[in-house]
Design a protein around this motif. Structure first.
Motif, PDB file in Angstrom:
ATOM      1  N   PRO A  18       0.825  -1.206   0.000  1.00  0.00           N
ATOM      2  CA  PRO A  18       0.000   0.000   0.000  1.00  0.00           C
ATOM      3  C   PRO A  18       0.858   1.253   0.000  1.00  0.00           C
ATOM      4  O   PRO A  18       1.847   1.339   0.727  1.00  0.00           O
ATOM      5  CB  PRO A  18      -0.800  -0.114   1.302  1.00  0.00           C
ATOM      6  CG  PRO A  18       0.077  -0.926   2.208  1.00  0.00           C
ATOM      7  CD  PRO A  18       0.809  -1.889   1.311  1.00  0.00           C
ATOM      8  N   GLU A  19       0.459   2.209  -0.824  1.00  0.00           N
ATOM      9  CA  GLU A  19       1.180   3.496  -0.823  1.00  0.00           C
ATOM     10  C   GLU A  19       0.636   4.422   0.253  1.00  0.00           C
ATOM     11  O   GLU A  19       1.329   5.291   0.745  1.00  0.00           O
ATOM     12  CB  GLU A  19       1.077   4.156  -2.203  1.00  0.00           C
ATOM     13  CG  GLU A  19       1.963   3.446  -3.210  1.00  0.00           C
ATOM     14  CD  GLU A  19       1.789   4.001  -4.626  1.00  0.00           C
ATOM     15  OE1 GLU A  19       1.224   5.105  -4.771  1.00  0.00           O
ATOM     16  OE2 GLU A  19       2.214   3.318  -5.563  1.00  0.00           O
ATOM     17  N   LYS A  20      -0.622   4.205   0.617  1.00  0.00           N
ATOM     18  CA  LYS A  20      -1.257   5.030   1.652  1.00  0.00           C
ATOM     19  C   LYS A  20      -2.070   4.121   2.575  1.00  0.00           C
ATOM     20  O   LYS A  20      -2.820   3.266   2.105  1.00  0.00           O
ATOM     21  CB  LYS A  20      -2.177   6.080   1.015  1.00  0.00           C
ATOM     22  CG  LYS A  20      -1.431   7.098   0.144  1.00  0.00           C
ATOM     23  CD  LYS A  20      -2.410   7.958  -0.644  1.00  0.00           C
ATOM     24  CE  LYS A  20      -1.755   8.609  -1.848  1.00  0.00           C
ATOM     25  NZ  LYS A  20      -0.892   9.747  -1.539  1.00  0.00           N
ATOM     26  N   ILE A  21      -1.902   4.357   3.847  1.00  0.00           N
ATOM     27  CA  ILE A  21      -2.599   3.552   4.856  1.00  0.00           C
ATOM     28  C   ILE A  21      -3.388   4.478   5.767  1.00  0.00           C
ATOM     29  O   ILE A  21      -2.875   5.523   6.183  1.00  0.00           O
ATOM     30  CB  ILE A  21      -1.581   2.743   5.704  1.00  0.00           C
ATOM     31  CG1 ILE A  21      -0.808   1.747   4.825  1.00  0.00           C
ATOM     32  CG2 ILE A  21      -2.284   2.014   6.854  1.00  0.00           C
ATOM     33  CD1 ILE A  21       0.267   0.973   5.586  1.00  0.00           C
ATOM     34  N   ALA A  22      -4.597   4.060   6.117  1.00  0.00           N
ATOM     35  CA  ALA A  22      -5.359   4.801   7.132  1.00  0.00           C
ATOM     36  C   ALA A  22      -5.454   3.929   8.382  1.00  0.00           C
ATOM     37  O   ALA A  22      -5.789   2.749   8.286  1.00  0.00           O
ATOM     38  CB  ALA A  22      -6.755   5.129   6.621  1.00  0.00           C
ATOM     39  N   VAL A  23      -5.110   4.519   9.525  1.00  0.00           N
ATOM     40  CA  VAL A  23      -5.234   3.785  10.783  1.00  0.00           C
ATOM     41  C   VAL A  23      -6.442   4.347  11.532  1.00  0.00           C
ATOM     42  O   VAL A  23      -6.411   5.490  12.010  1.00  0.00           O
ATOM     43  CB  VAL A  23      -3.961   3.901  11.638  1.00  0.00           C
ATOM     44  CG1 VAL A  23      -4.136   3.141  12.955  1.00  0.00           C
ATOM     45  CG2 VAL A  23      -2.746   3.372  10.877  1.00  0.00           C
ATOM     46  N   ILE A  24      -7.499   3.541  11.605  1.00  0.00           N
ATOM     47  CA  ILE A  24      -8.756   3.988  12.206  1.00  0.00           C
ATOM     48  C   ILE A  24      -8.744   3.532  13.671  1.00  0.00           C
ATOM     49  O   ILE A  24      -8.757   2.330  13.949  1.00  0.00           O
ATOM     50  CB  ILE A  24      -9.976   3.357  11.487  1.00  0.00           C
ATOM     51  CG1 ILE A  24      -9.760   3.283   9.967  1.00  0.00           C
ATOM     52  CG2 ILE A  24     -11.250   4.084  11.878  1.00  0.00           C
ATOM     53  CD1 ILE A  24      -9.514   4.588   9.282  1.00  0.00           C
ATOM     54  N   GLY A  25      -8.703   4.490  14.583  1.00  0.00           N
ATOM     55  CA  GLY A  25      -8.664   4.138  15.999  1.00  0.00           C
ATOM     56  C   GLY A  25      -7.330   4.443  16.647  1.00  0.00           C
ATOM     57  O   GLY A  25      -7.035   3.930  17.719  1.00  0.00           O
ATOM     58  N   ALA A  26      -6.493   5.255  15.963  1.00  0.00           N
ATOM     59  CA  ALA A  26      -5.276   5.739  16.627  1.00  0.00           C
ATOM     60  C   ALA A  26      -5.705   6.795  17.640  1.00  0.00           C
ATOM     61  O   ALA A  26      -6.716   7.461  17.440  1.00  0.00           O
ATOM     62  CB  ALA A  26      -4.323   6.336  15.612  1.00  0.00           C
ATOM     63  N   SER A  27      -4.952   6.902  18.714  1.00  0.00           N
ATOM     64  CA  SER A  27      -5.376   7.825  19.762  1.00  0.00           C
ATOM     65  C   SER A  27      -4.277   8.832  20.064  1.00  0.00           C
ATOM     66  O   SER A  27      -3.083   8.506  20.016  1.00  0.00           O
ATOM     67  CB  SER A  27      -5.718   7.007  21.013  1.00  0.00           C
ATOM     68  OG  SER A  27      -5.319   7.689  22.176  1.00  0.00           O
ATOM     69  N   SER A  28      -4.690  10.049  20.392  1.00  0.00           N
ATOM     70  CA  SER A  28      -3.690  11.074  20.704  1.00  0.00           C
ATOM     71  C   SER A  28      -2.925  10.724  21.974  1.00  0.00           C
ATOM     72  O   SER A  28      -1.844  11.243  22.229  1.00  0.00           O
ATOM     73  CB  SER A  28      -4.366  12.443  20.848  1.00  0.00           C
ATOM     74  OG  SER A  28      -5.301  12.394  21.908  1.00  0.00           O
ATOM     75  N   LYS A  29      -3.470   9.799  22.774  1.00  0.00           N
ATOM     76  CA  LYS A  29      -2.751   9.343  23.972  1.00  0.00           C
ATOM     77  C   LYS A  29      -1.676   8.314  23.622  1.00  0.00           C
ATOM     78  O   LYS A  29      -0.848   7.948  24.475  1.00  0.00           O
ATOM     79  CB  LYS A  29      -3.741   8.707  24.956  1.00  0.00           C
ATOM     80  CG  LYS A  29      -4.732   9.692  25.558  1.00  0.00           C
ATOM     81  CD  LYS A  29      -5.670   8.959  26.512  1.00  0.00           C
ATOM     82  CE  LYS A  29      -6.870   9.818  26.853  1.00  0.00           C
ATOM     83  NZ  LYS A  29      -8.045   9.006  27.213  1.00  0.00           N
ATOM     84  N   GLY A  30      -1.723   7.806  22.414  1.00  0.00           N
ATOM     85  CA  GLY A  30      -0.710   6.828  22.010  1.00  0.00           C
ATOM     86  C   GLY A  30      -0.981   5.426  22.522  1.00  0.00           C
ATOM     87  O   GLY A  30      -0.113   4.569  22.466  1.00  0.00           O
ATOM     88  N   THR A  31      -2.188   5.184  23.038  1.00  0.00           N
ATOM     89  CA  THR A  31      -2.506   3.847  23.555  1.00  0.00           C
ATOM     90  C   THR A  31      -3.376   3.079  22.571  1.00  0.00           C
ATOM     91  O   THR A  31      -3.933   3.656  21.640  1.00  0.00           O
ATOM     92  CB  THR A  31      -3.256   3.955  24.895  1.00  0.00           C
ATOM     93  OG1 THR A  31      -4.419   4.773  24.685  1.00  0.00           O
ATOM     94  CG2 THR A  31      -2.384   4.612  25.952  1.00  0.00           C
ATOM     95  N   GLY A  32      -3.511   1.786  22.779  1.00  0.00           N
ATOM     96  CA  GLY A  32      -4.381   0.956  21.953  1.00  0.00           C
ATOM     97  C   GLY A  32      -3.674   0.396  20.733  1.00  0.00           C
ATOM     98  O   GLY A  32      -2.550   0.776  20.395  1.00  0.00           O
ATOM     99  N   PHE A  33      -4.375  -0.547  20.076  1.00  0.00           N
ATOM    100  CA  PHE A  33      -3.800  -1.254  18.923  1.00  0.00           C
ATOM    101  C   PHE A  33      -3.541  -0.314  17.753  1.00  0.00           C
ATOM    102  O   PHE A  33      -2.575  -0.477  17.007  1.00  0.00           O
ATOM    103  CB  PHE A  33      -4.740  -2.369  18.464  1.00  0.00           C
ATOM    104  CG  PHE A  33      -4.624  -3.641  19.255  1.00  0.00           C
ATOM    105  CD1 PHE A  33      -3.727  -3.759  20.313  1.00  0.00           C
ATOM    106  CD2 PHE A  33      -5.405  -4.754  18.924  1.00  0.00           C
ATOM    107  CE1 PHE A  33      -3.614  -4.939  21.027  1.00  0.00           C
ATOM    108  CE2 PHE A  33      -5.292  -5.936  19.630  1.00  0.00           C
ATOM    109  CZ  PHE A  33      -4.408  -6.030  20.683  1.00  0.00           C
TER     110      PHE A  33
END
Lengths: 498, 498
Positions: A18-33
Motif C-alpha cells: 500500500p502506498e497510503k494507509i489509514a489507521v482507524i482508531g489511533a489515539s492522541s494518547k498513544g494507547t491501543g492497537f
C-alpha cells in the motif's frame, strides 16, 4: 461458495504494497492497537503516507488525527481498523466508500465470542466486504510484508529483508511468532498474513494468491478449520504441484477440535481425513510451529530435489550412533566411505580418536576450518553423497577463551568456517547443512549464546541453513524429500543454495 | 559374568569423593588431557590434594610434577590417567600398587579402534582391574561430582550445586552435554559418570550403585550396548521399582546398531527387544538427550505421582487448540471449568479477548503477576486439576521496553511472577510448570534471550520447573505419569516441588 473462489478484482498489489494507509482508531494518547500499529509502521520504516483517524481528533507524534474517515483528503489503499467491535461496520463501510482495496480489522469481539451480537457484527462485516472491500480479520494481527514495510502487531522489530517464505495463519500469535523465529534463523519472508476469524479473505484465496505470487517459493499455513473444504482441497492440490505447502492443522485431537469449534464449525478436525487430504495433495503436514519454520528453512535454502545419502561430520563418540538412528528414522542413508576415501580423510584428522568413515568423527572440537573444508571437499567426491551435514561444537571454545583470557566470540572461528563452508558448496555443488549444537545456554553462558547467534547469522548470510539439532535438521530435510520424492511437479523451481 | 554383579569391596566413597587425586600425564607445558583435567579441577574448586606425574618432571602452575607414580609420597584415592594407550597398563598397575581405589582412563586407542593392539591393551586393563583397582573408561571424560568438586573433561565451568539427578553414559560428549544442559535448566546432579569403553566399571554396576545412593533420586543412562543383558535387566527391574530410570538407547536403527558394533558386540540393538525390556522394567525410554534432560527436570521438581488433569494458562488464540492437541497426544486432559469458576476467573481478566475456561486465555501478555496468581489460585479450586501449566509471553516485553527506553530485563516482571508462582504452589498444594516460550532469539534479540535465562533462573531457584515449549513439557510430564501410573512402587519417594 463463490466468496472463496478466486476473485480477479481483488487488488493484492494494493493490499501488500500500500502506498497510503489509514489507521482507524489511533489515539492522541498513544494507547491501543491503532496507535501501536502507527508506531510499528514508523519503526519498521514504512515509507508511504499514513492517515490517522479518531473522533476525538488531536495529534499523535506530530501527525494530525482526522475526526472521521470521510475527512481524509485522499483515497488510501489499506485501512487498519482498531475500534470497538460495535463501531467496526460503520468504519469499514466508510473505508469502502473512500475506495480502499482492503481493511485489516485488528479488533476482537466478533464470532469468536460465540454470542449472537458477535455473530451479527461479523455477518455485517461480510456483507460490507461483499460490496467491494476485502477484509483481513477481524480478531487478527494484520499483514507483514517486509518489501513494503507493512507490519503485523506488534512487529516493529521484524526484519525488512525479503525472502521466499509466505505464511498465512488463523492465529495472530502464531503468525508473529513464526516471523520472529524465522528472523532469528535467517529466513526471509515474502508475506505473512494473520487472518484471524477470516470473515472474508482467508485460507483458500490466500493459498491461491501465494501459489501465483512470484516472490513466494514456500507456503506455510496454520489452519484451525477451513470455510469450504472442497475449494480448499482443489486449490491445495493445484498449488502444491508448483510450490511446497506446509500445513499445521490445529485441533486434530478431540479436545482440540472442540476448542476449534468456537471458531469455525465448518470442516471437521478428523486426524485421518486431514492426513489423507494433505498426503493426496502432496502437501507437508507438521505438528508444531518449530517444525514448520525448520521445514521452511530447508525448502528455502536447499536446491529443489530430494536428499537420500548424507555425509555427516562432527566430533564425539555418540555422533555416529545418533546420526545413524536419526537418518534411519527419516529414511536417509549415511553410506560408509570406501577404504581409499576413508584413509585420505583420516590423514587430515587428529589421531587417535578420529574416524574417516561416514559419519566422519573429527575427534575434537578444535579442528581448523581449513581442515574441515578439505574433509568436506574430499567427502563430496563420493558420488552417492547428495548432502553434507556439519555438526559444530563451538560451545567448547568457551574453555579456550577462558584459557586465553579473551571473549569467546573472538576465539571461535565461526566466520572463517562460514566462508569455508560457502566455498565448499560452490566447489562441490553439494549443499551443506550446519548444526549449531549448544548445551551452554544458561545465565553463565550468555557469551556462548551470543557467539552462537553470531555464527548463525554468518551462515545465514551465506545461504547456509543452520539448525540447533541434528534430528531436527533431518526432520526438516525429510519434508523436502517427501515433497520432491513424491509426485512429479509441473516445474521444479530450481532454487540455488541461497 | 561376576565382573558385573555387585562388588561389595568397591569403595564408591573414595571414587566419587576422593581426598587425593593423582593426574598421570600432566605436562609442564600445560597441554593435553592431563593438564586440562588439572586446570579443570582447580577452576571448579576441588579442595583435595592433587599429585601430578610425568616422566619429564618439572612443574605445572607451581605444582611439582613427580617423575613416576611410585615417587608420589602418599597413597591417593583416584587416578586420572591421560597417557598414550600403550603406556596405560603400566600406569594403571602402578596406581593399583599405590592403593588407589580407582582410575579414570581418559586416553583413547583401545577397543574402539577395532585393532588387535587396541583389543589387547583393553584386555590388559581388565586384568589389572580384576586384581583390585576399579577402572572408569578408557576412552572417557571421567566423573563429575559437584559435591566433591570432581569434574569431567572439559567441565571446569560445571555447577557445584548438588541435586538429585545421576547420569551414566557410554559417551563422554553426551555426559558433558547433559551436565551443561542440566545446569542451564537449573537441574542439580548427584553424580555424572562417563564410562567410555567400560572395560571394568560400567552400566549395570553403576545402575545398582545409583539405586542405593541416597543422593540420587533420578537415574539417566545413555547406553550403546550392555555387557551382560541378563544382569542389566535384573538390576534395572530392581532399581526402577524404587527410582525412575530414564534410558536413551543409541543404535536402535540397523545403521546405528552397526555403528555400535565397533564398541560392544554384546547385546543386540533390536528396537522391539529394548522397548519390551524397558517397559517390563518400568524404565522410561527417551529418543534423544533433550528429552532425557527434560524428563529428569520433571522427575526432580514434581512431587512423585501422576498428573492427568491440567489447567493451562497463557495468552493467544492458538493456545487452547495446541494445548488440547498436545495434552491428548500425551494422554492428559484439560477439563473445562464449570461456568461459576469460569466467570470468577473472567472477572479478573481483560475483556474482550480473554477466556476463563480451561485453557485460560489471559488475552494479552501484560497481565500483572498479581492477577495471574489470583487466577492460578482460583483454577486450583477445581478439585480435578492436579497440575497447572503457565505459558509466559515475556518476549513481548521487548516492545514495552522499547517504548519505555529501558532494558527489557528491567521492564519484564519475571522475578515477581516467580515469587507469585512459588506462593501459589505453597498455597494450593498443586505444582506449577512454567513455559518460557521465546521466538526472539537472534542477534537483534540477545537482550530477550538474556532476560529469559534470568527468568529461568528465578523459577529454578524457587523449585519451579521451566521448559521452552508446551509440548516438550507435556512429553516430560508424560514420563512422570508413565512411571507413577505404572506398577506400584516399593517406596514412592515423596519429593516436594523443589
Amino acid at each position: 461458495m463463490t466468496k472463496y473462489a478466486s476473485e480477479p478484482d481483488t487488488d493484492f498489489e494494493r493490499i501488500f504494497n500500500p502506498e497510503k494507509i489509514a489507521v482507524i482508531g489511533a489515539s492522541s494518547k498513544g494507547t491501543g492497537f491503532g496507535s501501536g500499529m502507527f508506531f510499528a509502521l514508523q519503526d519498521i520504516g514504512y515509507q508511504g503516507e499514513i492517515f490517522l483517524v479518531n473522533p476525538k481528533g488531536g495529534t499523535l507524534a506530530g501527525h494530525k488525527i482526522y475526526e472521521s474517515i470521510a475527512q481524509i483528503p485522499e483515497t488510501f489503499d489499506l485501512a487498519v481498523i482498531a475500534v470497538t467491535a460495535a463501531a467496526v461496520p460503520r468504519a469499514l463501510e466508510a473505508c469502502r466508500k473512500k475506495g480502499a482495496a482492503a481493511a485489516e480489522i485488528l479488533s476482537s469481539g466478533f464470532k469468536e465470542l460465540g454470542t449472537a451480537e458477535g455473530l451479527a457484527l461479523e455477518e455485517q462485516i461480510r456483507e460490507i466486504a461483499a460490496q467491494g472491500i476485502r477484509v483481513i480479520g477481524p480478531n487478527c494481527f494484520g499483514i507483514y510484508c517486509p518489501q513494503s514495510g507493512l507490519t503485523m502487531l506488534p512487529g516493529a522489530d521484524l526484519s525488512r529483508t525479503t525472502g521466499p517464505v509466505a505464511v498465512c495463519s488463523q492465529s495472530g500469535g502464531m503468525a508473529v511468532d513464526f516471523a520472529n523465529t524465522g528472523k532469528s534463523m535467517g529466513l526471509g519472508f515474502s508475506k505473512v498474513v494473520s487472518f484471524g476469524n477470516g470473515a472474508d479473505l482467508r485460507e483458500t484465496e490466500l493459498l491461491a494468491f501465494f501459489g501465483q505470487d512470484p516472490q513466494t517459493r514456500v507456503i506455510n499455513m496454520y489452519i484451525e478449520g477451513v470455510a469450504d473444504g472442497e475449494a480448499f482441497f482443489d486449490t491445495l492440490k493445484n498449488v502444491a504441484r508448483r510450490k511446497p505447502v506446509i500445513v499445521l492443522k490445529g485441533g486434530l485431537s478431540s479436545a482440540g477440535s472442540r476448542a476449534v469449534l468456537s471458531h469455525t464449525a465448518s470442516m471437521g478436525g478428523s486426524r485421518a481425513i486431514w492426513r489423507a487430504i494433505l498426503k493426496q495433495a502432496n502437501a507437508l503436514q507438521v505438528s508444531d510451529m518449530g517444525e514448520m519454520v525448520r521445514a521452511s528453512l530447508a525448502f528455502a535454502r536447499l536446491p529443489a530435489r530430494s536428499y537420500k545419502n548424507l555425509c555427516v561430520l562432527g566430533g564425539g563418540g555418540a555422533l555416529g550412533v545418533s546420526a545413524a538412528d536419526a537418518a534411519e528414522k527419516y529414511h536417509m542413508q549415511i553410506p560408509p566411505f570406501d577404504s581409499g576415501l576413508r584413509e585420505r580423510i583420516e590423514k587430515l584428522l587428529p589421531r587417535p580418536g578420529s574416524s574417516g568413515g561416514n559419519p566422519v568423527d573429527v575427534a575434537n572440537p578444535y579442528v581448523a576450518p581449513e581442515v574441515l573444508e578439505q574433509v568436506l571437499c574430499l567427502a563430496a567426491k563420493d558420488a552417492r553423497i547428495d548432502l553434507q551435514v556439519l555438526i559444530t561444537l563451538f560451545h567448547h571454545y568457551k574453555n579456550t577463551a577462558a584459557m586465553a583470557g579473551k571473549p569467546v566470540r573472538e576465539v571461535t572461528p565461526f566466520a572463517e568456517l562460514a566462508r569455508r563452508v560457502e566455498n565448499t558448496v560452490q566447489k562441490t555443488g553439494k549443499p551443506v547443512v550446519v548444526i549449531l549444537n549448544n548445551p551452554k545456554r544458561g545465565t553463565d553462558h550468555l557469551d556462548v549464546v551470543e557467539m552462537m547467534e553470531q555464527a548463525r547469522r554468518e551462515f545465514a548470510d551465506r545461504g547456509i541453513p543452520a539448525f540447533d539439532d541434528l534430528a531436527e535438521a533431518l526432520e526438516a530435510i525429510a519434508h523436502v524429500n517427501a515433497y520432491y520424492g513424491g509426485k512429479t511437479h509441473e516445474s521444479a523451481n530450481g532454487c540455488p543454495n541461497r
